[in-house]
Design a protein around this motif. Structure first.
Motif, PDB file in Angstrom:
ATOM      1  N   LYS A 539      -3.688   0.074   2.300  1.00 42.56           N
ATOM      2  CA  LYS A 539      -3.037  -0.606   1.987  1.00 42.56           C
ATOM      3  C   LYS A 539      -2.070  -1.118   1.952  1.00 42.56           C
ATOM      4  O   LYS A 539      -0.475  -1.081   2.377  1.00 42.56           O
ATOM      5  CB  LYS A 539      -2.321   0.587   0.424  1.00 42.56           C
ATOM      6  CG  LYS A 539      -3.066   1.431   0.012  1.00 42.56           C
ATOM      7  CD  LYS A 539      -1.917   1.866  -1.199  1.00 42.56           C
ATOM      8  CE  LYS A 539      -3.356   2.449  -2.665  1.00 42.56           C
ATOM      9  NZ  LYS A 539      -2.509   2.911  -3.991  1.00 42.56           N
ATOM     10  N   THR A 540      -2.777  -2.367   3.028  1.00 43.70           N
ATOM     11  CA  THR A 540      -1.822  -3.128   4.197  1.00 43.70           C
ATOM     12  C   THR A 540      -1.520  -2.189   5.478  1.00 43.70           C
ATOM     13  O   THR A 540      -0.758  -2.959   6.786  1.00 43.70           O
ATOM     14  CB  THR A 540      -1.077  -3.510   3.573  1.00 43.70           C
ATOM     15  OG1 THR A 540       0.300  -2.664   3.210  1.00 43.70           O
ATOM     16  CG2 THR A 540      -2.028  -4.576   2.779  1.00 43.70           C
ATOM     17  N   HIS A 541      -1.603  -0.731   5.040  1.00 44.38           N
ATOM     18  CA  HIS A 541      -1.585  -0.113   6.660  1.00 44.38           C
ATOM     19  C   HIS A 541      -2.442   0.603   7.434  1.00 44.38           C
ATOM     20  O   HIS A 541      -3.447   1.427   6.506  1.00 44.38           O
ATOM     21  CB  HIS A 541      -0.195   0.890   6.062  1.00 44.38           C
ATOM     22  CG  HIS A 541       0.589   0.596   5.671  1.00 44.38           C
ATOM     23  ND1 HIS A 541       1.969   1.144   4.841  1.00 44.38           N
ATOM     24  CD2 HIS A 541       1.350  -0.805   5.959  1.00 44.38           C
ATOM     25  CE1 HIS A 541       2.820   0.186   4.578  1.00 44.38           C
ATOM     26  NE2 HIS A 541       3.259  -0.684   5.198  1.00 44.38           N
ATOM     27  N   ASN A 542      -2.610   0.916   8.409  1.00 46.16           N
ATOM     28  CA  ASN A 542      -3.355   1.534   9.098  1.00 46.16           C
ATOM     29  C   ASN A 542      -2.923   3.149   9.111  1.00 46.16           C
ATOM     30  O   ASN A 542      -3.113   3.312   9.286  1.00 46.16           O
ATOM     31  CB  ASN A 542      -3.760   0.915  10.610  1.00 46.16           C
ATOM     32  CG  ASN A 542      -4.108  -0.225  11.050  1.00 46.16           C
ATOM     33  OD1 ASN A 542      -4.812  -0.970   9.804  1.00 46.16           O
ATOM     34  ND2 ASN A 542      -3.408  -0.851  11.458  1.00 46.16           N
ATOM     35  N   GLY A 543      -4.837   3.437   8.448  1.00 41.85           N
ATOM     36  CA  GLY A 543      -4.845   5.132   8.839  1.00 41.85           C
ATOM     37  C   GLY A 543      -3.964   5.899   7.633  1.00 41.85           C
ATOM     38  O   GLY A 543      -3.417   5.335   6.900  1.00 41.85           O
ATOM     39  N   PRO A 544      -3.203   7.586   7.815  1.00 36.78           N
ATOM     40  CA  PRO A 544      -3.111   8.244   5.868  1.00 36.78           C
ATOM     41  C   PRO A 544      -1.223   7.773   6.530  1.00 36.78           C
ATOM     42  O   PRO A 544      -0.794   7.744   8.089  1.00 36.78           O
ATOM     43  CB  PRO A 544      -3.845   9.381   6.438  1.00 36.78           C
ATOM     44  CG  PRO A 544      -4.324   9.658   7.871  1.00 36.78           C
ATOM     45  CD  PRO A 544      -4.283   7.882   8.593  1.00 36.78           C
ATOM     46  N   HIS A 545      -0.613   7.661   5.464  1.00 37.81           N
ATOM     47  CA  HIS A 545       0.336   8.221   5.454  1.00 37.81           C
ATOM     48  C   HIS A 545       0.942   8.674   4.618  1.00 37.81           C
ATOM     49  O   HIS A 545       0.203   8.750   3.541  1.00 37.81           O
ATOM     50  CB  HIS A 545       0.949   6.665   5.675  1.00 37.81           C
ATOM     51  CG  HIS A 545       0.537   5.903   7.014  1.00 37.81           C
ATOM     52  ND1 HIS A 545       0.478   4.790   7.472  1.00 37.81           N
ATOM     53  CD2 HIS A 545       1.176   6.213   8.601  1.00 37.81           C
ATOM     54  CE1 HIS A 545      -0.340   4.653   8.720  1.00 37.81           C
ATOM     55  NE2 HIS A 545       0.709   5.260   9.349  1.00 37.81           N
ATOM     56  N   CYS A 546       2.340   8.541   4.352  1.00 38.02           N
ATOM     57  CA  CYS A 546       3.394   9.166   2.995  1.00 38.02           C
ATOM     58  C   CYS A 546       3.641   7.829   2.633  1.00 38.02           C
ATOM     59  O   CYS A 546       4.337   7.110   2.856  1.00 38.02           O
ATOM     60  CB  CYS A 546       4.584  10.136   3.711  1.00 38.02           C
ATOM     61  SG  CYS A 546       5.479  10.826   1.778  1.00 38.02           S
ATOM     62  N   ALA A 547       3.660   8.350   0.973  1.00 38.89           N
ATOM     63  CA  ALA A 547       4.615   6.663  -0.039  1.00 38.89           C
ATOM     64  C   ALA A 547       5.626   7.801  -0.537  1.00 38.89           C
ATOM     65  O   ALA A 547       5.983   7.109  -1.541  1.00 38.89           O
ATOM     66  CB  ALA A 547       3.542   6.333  -0.955  1.00 38.89           C
ATOM     67  N   HIS A 548       5.821   8.472  -0.697  1.00 38.49           N
ATOM     68  CA  HIS A 548       7.318   9.685  -0.775  1.00 38.49           C
ATOM     69  C   HIS A 548       8.274   8.116  -1.024  1.00 38.49           C
ATOM     70  O   HIS A 548       9.389   7.448   0.120  1.00 38.49           O
ATOM     71  CB  HIS A 548       8.333  10.638   0.098  1.00 38.49           C
ATOM     72  CG  HIS A 548       9.231  10.973  -0.888  1.00 38.49           C
ATOM     73  ND1 HIS A 548       9.136  11.576  -1.993  1.00 38.49           N
ATOM     74  CD2 HIS A 548      10.652  11.010  -0.414  1.00 38.49           C
ATOM     75  CE1 HIS A 548      10.319  12.489  -2.062  1.00 38.49           C
ATOM     76  NE2 HIS A 548      11.359  11.523  -1.413  1.00 38.49           N
ATOM     77  N   GLY A 549       8.606   7.856  -2.027  1.00 44.40           N
ATOM     78  CA  GLY A 549       9.855   7.110  -2.611  1.00 44.40           C
ATOM     79  C   GLY A 549       9.229   6.356  -3.541  1.00 44.40           C
ATOM     80  O   GLY A 549      10.086   5.018  -3.724  1.00 44.40           O
ATOM     81  N   LEU A 550       8.168   5.820  -3.343  1.00 44.73           N
ATOM     82  CA  LEU A 550       7.519   4.677  -4.164  1.00 44.73           C
ATOM     83  C   LEU A 550       7.368   5.625  -5.427  1.00 44.73           C
ATOM     84  O   LEU A 550       7.324   6.999  -5.622  1.00 44.73           O
ATOM     85  CB  LEU A 550       5.866   4.294  -4.240  1.00 44.73           C
ATOM     86  CG  LEU A 550       6.124   3.575  -3.315  1.00 44.73           C
ATOM     87  CD1 LEU A 550       7.279   3.928  -1.771  1.00 44.73           C
ATOM     88  CD2 LEU A 550       4.605   3.115  -2.592  1.00 44.73           C
ATOM     89  N   THR A 551       7.382   4.709  -6.627  1.00 50.85           N
ATOM     90  CA  THR A 551       6.969   5.314  -8.133  1.00 50.85           C
ATOM     91  C   THR A 551       6.124   5.141  -8.204  1.00 50.85           C
ATOM     92  O   THR A 551       4.847   4.401  -7.371  1.00 50.85           O
ATOM     93  CB  THR A 551       7.599   4.229  -9.512  1.00 50.85           C
ATOM     94  OG1 THR A 551       7.067   2.892  -9.176  1.00 50.85           O
ATOM     95  CG2 THR A 551       9.070   3.757  -8.687  1.00 50.85           C
ATOM     96  N   ASP A 552       5.439   5.997  -9.548  1.00 49.39           N
ATOM     97  CA  ASP A 552       4.432   6.258 -10.102  1.00 49.39           C
ATOM     98  C   ASP A 552       3.254   4.065 -10.530  1.00 49.39           C
ATOM     99  O   ASP A 552       2.358   4.355  -9.489  1.00 49.39           O
ATOM    100  CB  ASP A 552       3.993   7.100 -11.213  1.00 49.39           C
ATOM    101  CG  ASP A 552       4.296   7.803 -11.148  1.00 49.39           C
ATOM    102  OD1 ASP A 552       4.100   8.634  -9.509  1.00 49.39           O
ATOM    103  OD2 ASP A 552       4.448   8.870 -12.055  1.00 49.39           O
ATOM    104  N   GLU A 553       3.807   3.423 -10.434  1.00 52.76           N
ATOM    105  CA  GLU A 553       3.683   2.386 -10.432  1.00 52.76           C
ATOM    106  C   GLU A 553       2.862   1.506  -9.317  1.00 52.76           C
ATOM    107  O   GLU A 553       2.151   1.039  -9.208  1.00 52.76           O
ATOM    108  CB  GLU A 553       4.511   1.217 -11.427  1.00 52.76           C
ATOM    109  CG  GLU A 553       4.613   1.553 -13.255  1.00 52.76           C
ATOM    110  CD  GLU A 553       5.669   2.537 -12.883  1.00 52.76           C
ATOM    111  OE1 GLU A 553       6.283   3.158 -12.188  1.00 52.76           O
ATOM    112  OE2 GLU A 553       5.607   3.379 -13.949  1.00 52.76           O
ATOM    113  N   GLN A 554       4.953   2.460  -8.580  1.00 53.93           N
ATOM    114  CA  GLN A 554       4.082   1.349  -7.625  1.00 53.93           C
ATOM    115  C   GLN A 554       2.988   1.249  -6.190  1.00 53.93           C
ATOM    116  O   GLN A 554       2.254   1.182  -5.720  1.00 53.93           O
ATOM    117  CB  GLN A 554       5.619   1.315  -6.988  1.00 53.93           C
ATOM    118  CG  GLN A 554       7.022  -0.039  -6.976  1.00 53.93           C
ATOM    119  CD  GLN A 554       7.851   0.448  -5.873  1.00 53.93           C
ATOM    120  OE1 GLN A 554       8.113   1.895  -6.168  1.00 53.93           O
ATOM    121  NE2 GLN A 554       8.356  -0.032  -6.006  1.00 53.93           N
TER     122      GLN A 554
END
Length: 606
Positions: A539-554
Motif C-alpha cells: 500500500k505504497t510502503h515497503n514491508g509490514p507495518h501498522c495502520a492504527h489511526g486509519l478509519t475502516d474506510e481508509q
C-alpha cells in the motif's frame, strides 16, 4: 449495719460504694417487687465519659479490634495516621488486639505496667481508658528474604543465574518462617495473554482456594513461580503465618533488557536517544547503550562507497560543515556488521548505526544497479532533463559500490536533418561532461554541438538557427536505490537511518520494532495477528507495518499515500507533522508479549 461491695469490706448504710458509686439500696434486691437491671461485663460507672485511643505508627488501614468495658467488641481500621479512637466509654479497662499482625507494647509505661499489659495467647492487650496507647508491629513470624517486600523488577529475558536471582522467568521466592507459613500469588488483571511458558506457581502446588501451604520448617523455604516471558506482567506474592497471608507481600513486575551498540560518524551532530529509551520503557523494555564506535573517512579497511561527497546528498537541515558523508547500503553492510562487537553481557544487543544516507548500490546477488536514460536536448540554456523513474531512484556523482563515477557509458547523436553539417554526427559523453544534480536531474555538456530546435533564439541572427538542432542523449549509469529512513538487517538487528532532526529516536524505535518481529510478522504464543486489525503490507510502503489511526474506510483503500498513521510502526514519515514515537494500543500487547531473546523476523519463538 455496714455492707460490703467491690474491694471495700465495711461501708456505712448511708454511704455509696467509694469504688463504683453504687448505693446499698441500689445494690439490694427486694423480694416480691418488680425490678429490671443489667449487669455489664465490666461496667465501671454509670457515666460514659471516658475514651480510648490506640496507635500503630506506620500502618494505616491495619485491622484493629477493641473490647470495650461493657463487653462489646468493636472492629475497625486504623486511619491514615495509624490511629483509632473510641469515645463515650465507661471508665475501666479495655482490651485491644490487631488480628492481622502481632504487636508489642511500647507505651511510655513503667516496666512493671508493661509486664502487666503483655499480650495474651490470643493477642489481646489490656489497656486503661482515658489514655492513648502506642504500639509497634512486631517482626512477623513469616517474612520475605527474597525478593524484599515492596516492589521488585524481574528481568525475564535474561538467563537464570544463581548469583543474580533477579534474572530469569522463574522467580524463586525465599520465605523465612518460625512456624507454619502460607503464601498466595495473585496475577494482575492486565497481564499479557502470552501462554508459553504459562505463568503460575510451580511448587509447592496451591490449594483449591489458591493458598499455598509452605509447611512449618522453622527456617527458609522456597516458593517457585513461573512469570512467563512477557513484559509488564504483575504478580503480587503474599506470605503469612495464617491462610490470610497478611504478614508481608511483594509486587513483582516483569521487564526485558535490550542493549545496543551505537556506530556513528565523527561528523554527526549531537543527538539523544533518550526518547527511544522512554518509548521502550512504556512497553517494559530497558534500552541501554553498552558500546560506541566512532567512524572517520581515514579508518583503515574502509570500503569504497562508505563515504560520499557532501554535494552528492541532500543538504543538511540545519547545515553542517562541508565534508564527506557516511553512507550505508547493501554494497557495504558486511563492513558495518564487522564493526559490531556483539553482546557484552547476558542481554541481547542491537547494532544501531547512525549514517547520513541509506542507499542500496547492488541488486540481490551483488550486481550493481544500472539504469539507462534517454532524452532529447533542444536548448543550450536548458540545465537538464527530469528523469521520470520510481521514487526509490537517486543518481549520485559516484557509484556507491566502488567509489567511482556513476557513468558507465554515454553517447549522443545529432538529429539534424539531411544536408545539415551535423547530420549523422555522434559523440561520447564523458564524466567531465556530466553534472548530476539532486532531485533527479542531470545536465549534459556537448563539445562542438549546439542543441536546439532550428529556430533562432530571440535577438539572434537568422544564420544561427542553421547550426541549432535537437540532440538525442543516451546514458548508462550505476544508480543507488534510496534514500531510506531506516532498515532492520535481521539477525544482528542492524538499524540504520538518515538523521533527520526530530526523527532519530522514532526511526530507532521503528526499526528495532521490525527486528523484534513487530508489525504482523509473527504472533507470540497466545496472541493472534488477526486481533490487531490494522497490520498491512505494501500500500505504497515497503514491508509490514501498522495502520492504527486509519478509519475502516481508509484502511480498505489500495494506497495509503494520502494518509498518516498514529503508531511508530506506520510505514512512512511526514515531516510536516510531529513524529509518532510510541507503540500504539494495538501493537503494545504484541511488543509486551515478545520474548526479546533474539532478532530477525524469521526467529523462532520459544
Amino acid at each position: 449495719m455496714t455492707w460490703t461491695h467491690c474491694t471495700n469490706a465495711e461501708i456505712a448504710d448511708t454511704l455509696d460504694c467509694p469504688t463504683c458509686g453504687l448505693s446499698k439500696a441500689a445494690w439490694t434486691v427486694t423480694l416480691n417487687a418488680t425490678r429490671t437491671f443489667v449487669v455489664a461485663k465490666r461496667s465501671t460507672g454509670r457515666a460514659k465519659t471516658s475514651w480510648l485511643e490506640v496507635e500503630l505508627p506506620g500502618l494505616p488501614g491495619a485491622a484493629v479490634e477493641v473490647e470495650l468495658p461493657d463487653g462489646r467488641v468493636v472492629a475497625a481500621r486504623l486511619d491514615g495516621a495509624g490511629r483509632h479512637r473510641e469515645e463515650g466509654l465507661y471508665p475501666g479497662d479495655c482490651r485491644v488486639r490487631f488480628p492481622e499482625r502481632a504487636a508489642t507494647w511500647t507505651s511510655a509505661a513503667s516496666d512493671e505496667e508493661r509486664a502487666v499489659h503483655a499480650p495474651d495467647d490470643e493477642g489481646w492487650i489490656t489497656c486503661a481508658t482515658d489514655r492513648r496507647h502506642v504500639f509497634a508491629a512486631a517482626a512477623p513470624g513469616v517474612r520475605l528474604t527474597w525478593p524484599p517486600a515492596g516492589e521488585h523488577r524481574q528481568w525475564v529475558n535474561l538467563g537464570a543465574d544463581a548469583a543474580r536471582p533477579e534474572r530469569g522467568s522463574r522467580l524463586k521466592v525465599q520465605v523465612a518462617t518460625d512456624g507454619p507459613a502460607f503464601a498466595r500469588v495473585l496475577p494482575g488483571p492486565d497481564n499479557s495473554r502470552r501462554d508459553r511458558p504459562r505463568p503460575g506457581v510451580v511448587a509447592p502446588p496451591p490449594g483449591e482456594d489458591g493458598v499455598i501451604d509452605l509447611g512449618a520448617p522453622r527456617g527458609e523455604v522456597t516458593l517457585e513461580v513461573e512469570l512467563g516471558l512477557a513484559g509488564g506482567d504483575v504478580f503480587e506474592v503474599q506470605v503469612g503465618a495464617t491462610r490470610a497471608c497478611a504478614d508481608a507481600s511483594v509486587r513483582v513486575t516483569t521487564w526485558r533488557r535490550l542493549d545496543y551498540q551505537l556506530t556513528r560518524s565523527a561528523a554527526q551532530p549531537p543527538f539523544d536517544l533518550a526518547p527511544a529509551r522512554e518509548a521502550f520503557a512504556r512497553v517494559f523494555v530497558d534500552l541501554q547503550q553498552v558500546h560506541e564506535v566512532v567512524l572517520a573517512p581515514d579508518r583503515p579497511g574502509t570500503p569504497p562507497g562508505a563515504w560520499l561527497p557532501d554535494t552528492a546528498l541532500p543538504a543538511d537541515d540545519p547545515p553542517r560543515p562541508a565534508g564527506p558523508r557516511l553512507v550505508y547500503g547493501n554494497h557495504n553492510h558486511r563492513w558495518f556488521d564487522g564493526l559490531f562487537a556483539g553482546p557484552p553481557g547476558p542481554a541481547p544487543c542491537a547494532h544501531v548505526v547512525v549514517v547520513d544516507g541509506v542507499y542500496d548500490g547492488n541488486q540481490p546477488g551483488g550486481a550493481p544497479h544500472r539504469q539507462t536514460l534517454e532524452f532529447t536536448l533542444t536548448s543550450p540554456e536548458d540545465p537538464g532533463r527530469s528523469i521520470e523513474r520510481s521514487a526509490e531512484t537517486r543518481l549520485l556523482p559516484v557509484a556507491v559500490q566502488d567509489g567511482r563515477h556513476c557513468l558507465i557509458e554515454g553517447v549522443w547523436a545529432s538529429e539534424a536533418p539531411p544536408g545539415h553539417p551535423d547530420h549523422g554526427r555522434t559523440g561520447v559523453v564523458r564524466p567531465d561532461d556530466l553534472t548530476i544534480k539532486w532531485r533527479l536531474r542531470v545536465a549534459v555538456k556537448l563539445a562542438g554541438v549546439v542543441a536546439g530546435d532550428g529556430a533562432p533564439p530571440p535577438g539572434a541572427a537568422p544564420t544561427d538557427a542553421a547550426t541549432r538542432h535537437p540532440v538525442r542523449v543516451r546514458l548508462d549509469l550505476h544508480v543507488a536505490l534510496g534514500p531510506k529512513e531506516g532498515r532492520s538487517m535481521g539477525a544482528l538487528a542492524a538499524v540504520v537511518f538518515t538523521p533527520t532532526p526530530g526523527w532519530i529516536s522514532p526511526t530507532v524505535v521503528h526499526e528495532l520494532g521490525h527486528a523484534l518481529r513487530q508489525a504482523g510478522t509473527v504472533a507470540p504464543p497466545g496472541l493472534d495477528l488477526a486481533d490487531h486489525g490494522r497490520f498491512y503490507k505494501g500500500k505504497t510502503h515497503n514491508g509490514p507495518h501498522c495502520a492504527h489511526g486509519l478509519t475502516d474506510e481508509q484502511f480498505a483503500e489500495r494506497s495509503f499515500s494520502a494518509f498518516q498513521g498514529a503508531c511508530v510502526m506506520w510505514g512512512s514519515k511526514d515531516e510536516t507533522r510531529p513524529p509518532t514515537l510510541h507503540f500504539c494500543p494495538r501493537c503494545a500487547p504484541f511488543v509486551r508479549a515478545d520474548h526479546f531473546t533474539g532478532f530477525g523476523v524469521l526467529a523462532e519463538d520459544p
